[in-house]
Design an enzyme around this catalytic site. Structure first.
Site, PDB file in Angstrom:
ATOM      1  N   PHE B 119       0.819  -0.893  -0.131  1.00 57.20           N
ATOM      2  CA  PHE B 119      -0.101   0.046   0.015  1.00 57.20           C
ATOM      3  C   PHE B 119       0.782   1.086  -0.107  1.00 57.20           C
ATOM      4  CE2 PHE B 119      -3.933   2.321   1.046  1.00 57.20           C
ATOM      5  CZ  PHE B 119      -4.928   1.407   0.676  1.00 57.20           C
ATOM      6  N   GLN B 240      -6.227  15.542   3.554  1.00 56.41           N
ATOM      7  CA  GLN B 240      -5.827  14.588   2.471  1.00 56.41           C
ATOM      8  C   GLN B 240      -6.457  14.709   1.368  1.00 56.41           C
ATOM      9  OE1 GLN B 240      -5.520  10.147   2.870  1.00 56.41           O
ATOM     10  NE2 GLN B 240      -3.469  10.979   3.211  1.00 56.41           N
ATOM     11  N   HIS B 242      -7.475  12.583  -1.786  1.00 52.69           N
ATOM     12  CA  HIS B 242      -7.296  11.248  -2.448  1.00 52.69           C
ATOM     13  C   HIS B 242      -6.606  11.557  -4.034  1.00 52.69           C
ATOM     14  CE1 HIS B 242      -7.169   7.265  -3.552  1.00 52.69           C
ATOM     15  NE2 HIS B 242      -7.184   6.945  -2.564  1.00 52.69           N
ATOM     16  N   LEU B 252     -14.105   7.394  -5.264  1.00 53.07           N
ATOM     17  CA  LEU B 252     -12.894   6.962  -4.906  1.00 53.07           C
ATOM     18  C   LEU B 252     -12.518   5.568  -5.732  1.00 53.07           C
ATOM     19  CD1 LEU B 252     -10.196   7.034  -2.789  1.00 53.07           C
ATOM     20  CD2 LEU B 252     -11.640   5.228  -1.743  1.00 53.07           C
ATOM     21  N   GLU B 255      -6.515   3.121  -3.465  1.00 54.48           N
ATOM     22  CA  GLU B 255      -4.894   3.161  -3.450  1.00 54.48           C
ATOM     23  C   GLU B 255      -4.605   1.553  -3.882  1.00 54.48           C
ATOM     24  OE1 GLU B 255      -3.555   5.279  -0.583  1.00 54.48           O
ATOM     25  OE2 GLU B 255      -2.052   6.505  -1.856  1.00 54.48           O
ATOM     26  N   ARG B 286       0.039   9.621  -0.233  1.00 56.50           N
ATOM     27  CA  ARG B 286      -0.874  10.460  -1.156  1.00 56.50           C
ATOM     28  C   ARG B 286      -0.751  11.800  -1.442  1.00 56.50           C
ATOM     29  NH1 ARG B 286      -5.914   7.694   2.297  1.00 56.50           N
ATOM     30  NH2 ARG B 286      -5.713   5.703   1.091  1.00 56.50           N
ATOM     31  N   HIS B 353     -10.550  13.917   0.905  1.00 52.90           N
ATOM     32  CA  HIS B 353     -10.851  12.370   1.266  1.00 52.90           C
ATOM     33  C   HIS B 353     -10.808  12.288   2.737  1.00 52.90           C
ATOM     34  CE1 HIS B 353     -10.677   8.335   0.969  1.00 52.90           C
ATOM     35  NE2 HIS B 353      -9.720   8.046   1.334  1.00 52.90           N
ATOM     36  N   ARG B 398      -1.941  11.487   6.496  1.00 53.00           N
ATOM     37  CA  ARG B 398      -2.343  10.148   6.842  1.00 53.00           C
ATOM     38  C   ARG B 398      -1.735   9.298   5.983  1.00 53.00           C
ATOM     39  NH1 ARG B 398      -6.974   6.410   6.120  1.00 53.00           N
ATOM     40  NH2 ARG B 398      -7.161   7.917   4.019  1.00 53.00           N
TER      41      ARG B 398
HETATM   42  C1  LIG Z   1     -14.085   6.205   0.289  1.00 56.52           C
HETATM   43  C2  LIG Z   1     -13.305   6.125   1.406  1.00 56.52           C
HETATM   44  C3  LIG Z   1     -12.343   5.101   1.649  1.00 56.52           C
HETATM   45  C4  LIG Z   1     -11.553   4.927   2.688  1.00 56.52           C
HETATM   46  N1  LIG Z   1     -10.717   3.557   2.731  1.00 56.52           N
HETATM   47  C5  LIG Z   1     -10.066   3.600   4.008  1.00 56.52           C
HETATM   48  C6  LIG Z   1      -9.212   2.279   3.944  1.00 56.52           C
HETATM   49  O1  LIG Z   1      -9.076   1.537   3.116  1.00 56.52           O
HETATM   50  N2  LIG Z   1      -8.543   2.317   5.014  1.00 56.52           N
HETATM   51  C7  LIG Z   1      -8.404   3.046   6.059  1.00 56.52           C
HETATM   52  O2  LIG Z   1      -7.699   2.868   7.151  1.00 56.52           O
HETATM   53  N3  LIG Z   1      -9.194   4.323   6.069  1.00 56.52           N
HETATM   54  C8  LIG Z   1      -9.942   4.407   4.851  1.00 56.52           C
HETATM   55  N4  LIG Z   1     -10.711   5.531   4.834  1.00 56.52           N
HETATM   56  C9  LIG Z   1     -10.992   6.498   5.898  1.00 56.52           C
HETATM   57  C10 LIG Z   1     -11.810   5.591   6.890  1.00 56.52           C
HETATM   58  O3  LIG Z   1     -12.821   5.076   6.131  1.00 56.52           O
HETATM   59  C11 LIG Z   1     -12.566   6.829   7.872  1.00 56.52           C
HETATM   60  O4  LIG Z   1     -11.462   7.898   8.330  1.00 56.52           O
HETATM   61  C12 LIG Z   1     -13.186   6.039   8.928  1.00 56.52           C
HETATM   62  O5  LIG Z   1     -14.067   5.260   8.507  1.00 56.52           O
HETATM   63  C13 LIG Z   1     -13.896   6.889   9.991  1.00 56.52           C
HETATM   64  O6  LIG Z   1     -14.682   6.279  10.922  1.00 56.52           O
HETATM   65  P1  LIG Z   1     -15.175   6.822  12.163  1.00 56.52           P
HETATM   66  O7  LIG Z   1     -15.507   5.806  12.939  1.00 56.52           O
HETATM   67  O8  LIG Z   1     -14.466   8.128  12.945  1.00 56.52           O
HETATM   68  O9  LIG Z   1     -16.510   7.564  11.793  1.00 56.52           O
HETATM   69  P2  LIG Z   1     -17.723   7.323  10.551  1.00 56.52           P
HETATM   70  O10 LIG Z   1     -17.707   5.945  10.085  1.00 56.52           O
HETATM   71  O11 LIG Z   1     -17.861   8.174   9.664  1.00 56.52           O
HETATM   72  O12 LIG Z   1     -19.004   7.252  11.619  1.00 56.52           O
HETATM   73  C14 LIG Z   1     -19.461   8.547  11.986  1.00 56.52           C
HETATM   74  C15 LIG Z   1     -20.621   8.134  12.821  1.00 56.52           C
HETATM   75  O13 LIG Z   1     -20.987   9.322  13.563  1.00 56.52           O
HETATM   76  C16 LIG Z   1     -22.478   9.363  13.380  1.00 56.52           C
HETATM   77  N5  LIG Z   1     -22.636  10.588  13.757  1.00 56.52           N
HETATM   78  C17 LIG Z   1     -22.224  11.819  12.980  1.00 56.52           C
HETATM   79  N6  LIG Z   1     -22.613  13.047  13.337  1.00 56.52           N
HETATM   80  C18 LIG Z   1     -23.752  12.645  14.251  1.00 56.52           C
HETATM   81  C19 LIG Z   1     -24.675  13.309  14.935  1.00 56.52           C
HETATM   82  N7  LIG Z   1     -24.895  14.814  14.869  1.00 56.52           N
HETATM   83  N8  LIG Z   1     -25.784  12.800  15.868  1.00 56.52           N
HETATM   84  C20 LIG Z   1     -25.549  11.291  15.704  1.00 56.52           C
HETATM   85  N9  LIG Z   1     -24.388  10.712  15.265  1.00 56.52           N
HETATM   86  C21 LIG Z   1     -23.601  11.264  14.189  1.00 56.52           C
HETATM   87  C22 LIG Z   1     -22.819   8.906  12.172  1.00 56.52           C
HETATM   88  O14 LIG Z   1     -24.215   8.380  12.231  1.00 56.52           O
HETATM   89  C23 LIG Z   1     -21.777   7.717  11.939  1.00 56.52           C
HETATM   90  O15 LIG Z   1     -22.279   6.677  12.577  1.00 56.52           O
HETATM   91  C24 LIG Z   1     -11.713   5.722   3.525  1.00 56.52           C
HETATM   92  C25 LIG Z   1     -12.559   6.751   3.524  1.00 56.52           C
HETATM   93  C26 LIG Z   1     -13.073   6.989   2.322  1.00 56.52           C
HETATM   94  C27 LIG Z   1     -14.052   8.377   2.249  1.00 56.52           C
END
Ligand SMILES: Cc1cc2nc3c(=O)[nH]c(=O)nc-3n(C[C@H](O)[C@H](O)[C@H](O)COP(=O)(O)OP(=O)(O)OC[C@H]3O[C@@H](n4cnc5c(N)ncnc54)[C@H](O)[C@@H]3O)c2cc1C
Lengths: 83, 588
Positions: B119, B240, B242, B252, B255, B286, B353, B398
């Site tokens: 990666f 960041q 992408h 997306l 990568e 990235r 991203h 990141r």
């Molecule tokens: C397309 C894409 C691909 C990616 N691929 C990778 C990868 O392969 N490897 C990697 O390490 N990272 C990857 N990332 C980054 C990674 O996916 C995210 O940084 C990570 O999933 C964020 O997780 P989280 O638990 O912080 O928040 P999220 O999964 O975004 O969850 C946020 C939560 O908060 C809740 N929420 C938000 N605001 C409120 C509110 N006001 N009231 C109630 N609930 C709320 C939502 O309902 C949700 O449940 C990728 C990102 C993207 C966009």
């Protein structure tokens, strides 16, 4: 489907994947309200499908095993993407 | 109007990977734990993560956490806190194996161990040669993580409040966090969640940009709530991009495509990454790739009739590998770019991203803010983890797959810190302030009664355009200064948004207006922080200050949203057990 249910569908069309948002946001706003009750019920059931599966169906990668949902998937696929 | 109160030991806002991992820790410890989520947990944005999660398991090739740490520090362009980075990289093998034991269906090698693939930015021997460090569950790693953690939480009796929108943080007169207000979409009612400890795991805010890979739900709600409650935000200038978002759509292309051999070509058909990163080439980190692409486009070597994108070619890796290792990518390309990558290259542009900055925490997941001259005093009862938090492990940039790792490492760590806090320091609920719900009520009333204001969608679109144009991959002083003025004016307009639909139940227009309140705080923070940082570091590439300037700028930005003033605090240069990794020039 009453107005409340339609509104619920609008919110539930917000998904974890941008690809789905792009395909569903316009559809739920413009097309869903014009559909008959059966069609709307099918859409509601379609939203219960997990995001990755739904994306695969909408991309035509796999065929949805629930044949009831297939025409709706085709209809969304045929509608233009709107953001 | 009296607002109903619900009492819990712990309240977690957000049901993505970070929130679910923390909740599991708390529920399994027997604490009464609520998880509030605006969407169904398994539809959190974590579901989008395809590429994988990093851990130096060494299943394919020799690997060490120290090398992972080196890559992360280097990736962060020496802005990451080295104690937090050591903590994360050392914990990685353990938390990944733990996920495996929870039932997460990782891809496997023939010998039964977890399959690992190369990666961008993952190197052996302190940056020498690429190493296989990414663990994945086909191209559904995030999905698999969410489902696994959600099931475990249901079993552990975590209480879920699904389709509830958290509105504001509740702090008492001493500044301690004692709960949140939240709106139930189904009824339109507001409730106070009274808790001994609150964790924000609300994910990223990528929707501040016009070109973004983020789903529509990524509106930075946790950051907005923090700002409104007087908690600063850290390092908000670092976003960041992408490198490979499908031109025109934002979707997306992971990568992993380049990990499996995909290469980037400019309008002359040249593999330009050879010029920018002679060793890592298309696998450079990235920001290096994004900047190279932006330069190629800017200097007239883009592709297409407007020369506004470059091409990602993968036909040479063969249809079989494309179908087996990258099954989702082909569909994306066909659907959103109209090309079949088995035959034709995919048009791509750098697309927002990931948010490196966020709510300031230490490596225990405790939120820290300046007080009486000390830049890092714990805010009692408040925790943050995942993309909304800044630990800071990602620093100025990141590494791919380090985010999923961040979720589980710091989700778990925050859960453990909360357990300690609840058991040892807060065995009973601290009283709610008398006016606990007043502030949120006033926000709702404002929306209810607003007349003569603007449409939410119009203000949001102008905000997105401004941030994209002024704080994108390429930045310079003039542009940033203009951006600060513009975004402040847009923020004034956001205070007067108006909605036509005043109904209470499942009113998406109302929710979007409340989300815009959060987005705009993040957008202003981004521009103010970016304008002030007069150097180039990681994802912050400043045209007028092209070099990193450690003496003056190796420090974290702290943005106070109420005054819009900045302060700075030192980077943690002491790892937990090993020697400091001293700054070097960051070349790949
Ligand atoms: C397309 C894409 C691909 C990616 N691929 C990778 C990868 O392969 N490897 C990697 O390490 N990272 C990857 N990332 C980054 C990674 O996916 C995210 O940084 C990570 O999933 C964020 O997780 P989280 O638990 O912080 O928040 P999220 O999964 O975004 O969850 C946020 C939560 O908060 C809740 N929420 C938000 N605001 C409120 C509110 N006001 N009231 C109630 N609930 C709320 C939502 O309902 C949700 O449940 C990728 C990102 C993207 C966009």
């Amino acid at each position: 489907m009453d107005e409340l249910e339609l509104k619920r569908m609008v919110w539930r069309s917000r998904r974890g994947l941008l690809e789905l948002d792009l395909q569903l946001a316009g559809f739920v706003r413009d097309v869903l309200p014009t559909m008959d009750a059966d069609g709307q019920t099918v859409y509601r059931d379609l939203l219960l499908v997990s995001d990755n599966d739904l994306l695969e169906y909408l991309n035509g990668k796999t065929v949805c095993p629930d044949t009831r949902l297939v025409p709706m998937i085709e209809r969304i696929r045929a509608s233009r993407r709107t953001d | 109007m009296t607002v109903p109160v619900r009492k819990f030991d712990a309240v977690i806002v957000g049901a993505g990977g970070a929130g679910l991992r923390a909740a599991l820790q708390l529920s399994e410890a027997g604490l009464k734990t609520a998880v509030i989520s605006k969407v169904f947990p398994t539809r959190s944005h974590t579901v989008a993560a395809q590429g994988g999660i990093s851990a130096s398991l060494g299943n394919v090739q020799e690997d060490k956490w120290e090398w992972h740490m080196y890559d992360t520090v280097k990736g962060s362009d020496w802005l990451g806190d080295q104690d937090a980075i050591e903590f994360m990289c050392r914990q990685a093998p353990e938390v990944v194996v733990e996920l495996e034991h929870f039932g997460m269906p990782f891809d496997r090698l023939e010998n039964g161990k977890i399959y690992q693939r190369p990666f961008g930015g993952h190197m052996a021997n302190n940056g020498k040669t690429p190493v296989e460090r990414a663990c994945a569950a086909a191209d559904r790693t995030g999905h698999a993580m969410l489902h696994t953690l959600y099931q475990r939480n249901v079993r552990a009796q975590t209480q879920f409040f699904v389709e509830w929108l958290a509105l504001d943080l509740i702090r008492d007169a001493e500044g301690d966090v004692v709960g949140v207000t939240a709106l139930e979409m189904e009824t339109g009612e507001m409730v106070v969640f009274h808790a001994k400890a609150v964790l924000f795991a609300t994910g990223g805010s990528g929707r501040i940009y016009a070109a973004s890979t983020n789903a529509f739900i990524n509106t930075g709600d946790g950051l907005g709530m923090s700002v409104r409650a007087g908690i600063p935000l850290e390092d908000m200038e670092f976003w960041q991009f992408h490198p490979t978002g499908v031109a025109g759509a934002g979707v997306l292309i992971t990568e992993g495509v380049r990990g499996e051999g995909g290469i980037l070509l400019n309008g002359n058909g040249e593999r330009f990454m050879e010029r920018y990163a002679p060793n890592a080439k298309d696998l450079a980190s990235r920001d290096v790739v994004s900047r190279a692409m932006a330069l190629e486009i800017l200097e007239g070597r883009g592709c297409g009739k407007d020369k506004d994108h470059v091409l990602l070619k993968l036909d040479h890796i063969g249809p079989e590998k494309i179908m087996s290792k990258l099954p989702g990518i082909r569909e994306i390309a066909i659907k959103f770019a109209g090309v079949d990558p088995i035959k034709d290259p995919i048009p791509v542009v750098p697309t927002c991203h990931y948010q490196m900055g966020g709510i300031p925490t230490n490596y225990k997941g405790e939120v820290v803010a300046p007080k009486d001259g000390n830049p890092e005093v714990r805010v009692n009862g408040f925790y943050a983890a995942g993309e909304c938090a800044c630990a800071s492990v990602h620093g100025a940039n990141r590494l791919g797959t380090n985010s999923l790792l961040d979720l589980v490492v710091f989700g778990k760590a925050a859960g453990n810190s909360m357990i300690d806090f609840i058991r040892n320091e807060r065995p009973a609920l601290k009283p709610l302030p008398a006016n606990a719900a007043e502030f949120s009520q006033a926000r709702l009333a404002r929306l209810e009664n607003q007349t003569g204001g603007e449409e939410v969608a119009d203000v949001r679109a102008d905000m997105q355009k401004c941030v994209q144009l002024r704080a994108g991959v390429f930045r310079n002083s003039e542009n940033l200064a203009r951006g600060v003025a513009e975004i402040k004016a847009i923020a004034e307009r956001a205070k007067r948004t108006q909605i036509k639909d005043k109904s209470r139940v499942f009113n998406t227009a109302r929710i979007e207006a409340l989300e815009l309140d959060n987005l705009i705080e993040v957008a202003v923070a981004t521009l103010v922080c970016a304008e002030a940082r007069k150097e180039s570091r990681g994802a912050h590439a400043h045209d007028d200050f092209p070099d990193r300037h450690d003496e003056e700028w190796m420090k974290h930005t702290l943005y106070d949203g109420q005054s819009r003033q900045l302060a700075y605090k030192p980077v943690h240069t002491k790892p937990l057990s090993i020697d400091y990794i001293a700054p070097q020039k960051r070349v790949y």
